[in-house]
Each structure stands twice: as structure tokens, then as C-alpha cells.
Design a protein around this motif. Structure first.
Motif: not given
Length: 123
Positions: A30-58
Motif C-alpha cells: 500500500l502507499p506509504l502515506r496517510l489518507k486525507n480523511r479520518v473515520s468516525g469509529k473512535a468517537d463513539s466511546s461512552s463518556d462516564v459523567a459524575c462517577l465520584q458523585e454517583m459513588g458517594v450517593l450510592f
């Protein structure tokens, strides 16, 4: 890293010697250069919000046998944290949808593709 052949030698001498690098030609599949675009597959990660507060609440709920009226302070802290998280996420989504590129490390795939269109790789 070059490994001496004595490392590969076994008791009966049937070990295979490492391949000589200068005898193996490089084949570009394959050619040894990068493509001119990026796929959006890695952006579908799940964000965990307020984990510390949730632990204190539980922990508070567990100590008080899940009676909510004894944990009002923790519930308020969790709700405040979650509200600030949703507001920040909404603002970030609004700037992405407007096409505004903010400088920094946290760019999504649409913003990266916009940069790549401005500065494409030579063909």
C-alpha cells in the motif's frame, strides 16, 4: 534489535537462525502515506459523567437502607454535576454543528476531516 544466534540455539541444534535483513527486499503493498480523511469509529466511546458523585450517593443510600430523605445533600451534588455535564456536552455539540473548530487536543472526526481538507497530503 539484532539478536545473537546463540540465543536461538537449542540442545539439538535445530533452531532457526534469524533472517538476514539485507537479503529481503522491501515490497510496498500500500502507499506509504496517510489518507486525507479520518473515520468516525473512535468517537463513539461512552463518556462516564459524575462517577465520584454517583459513588458517594450510592454509599449514602446503602448506609441509610436506600431511604432518599437522608441523602439530600448527595442527591443535590449529583444532580448539579450531571446538569453541568449535560450543559457542557450540549455546548460542545452546538459548536461542532456550527462548524467552529476550537484549537486543542479534543477534536472529533468532523473537525479533523475539515483540517485534512485544508492541508491534504501530496499525491
Amino acid at each position: 534489535m539484532r539478536v545473537p544466534t546463540q540465543v536461538f540455539a537449542s540442545k539439538n541444534g535445530a533452531a532457526r537462525a534469524p533472517q538476514k535483513e539485507h537479503l529481503v527486499p522491501f515490497q510496498e503493498i500500500l502507499p506509504l502515506r496517510l489518507k486525507n480523511r479520518v473515520s468516525g469509529k473512535a468517537d463513539s466511546s461512552s463518556d462516564v459523567a459524575c462517577l465520584q458523585e454517583m459513588g458517594v450517593l450510592f454509599a449514602c443510600l446503602k448506609d441509610n437502607e436506600f431511604v432518599e430523605k437522608f441523602c439530600n445533600k448527595e442527591i443535590q451534588q449529583f444532580q448539579k454535576c450531571y446538569k453541568t455535564y449535560t450543559n457542557a456536552k450540549f455546548e460542545a455539540k452546538k459548536t461542532v454543528n456550527q462548524g467552529i473548530i476550537t484549537p486543542g487536543k479534543n477534536l472529533n472526526y468532523k473537525q479533523l476531516n475539515k483540517y485534512m481538507r485544508l492541508y491534504p497530503n501530496p499525491q
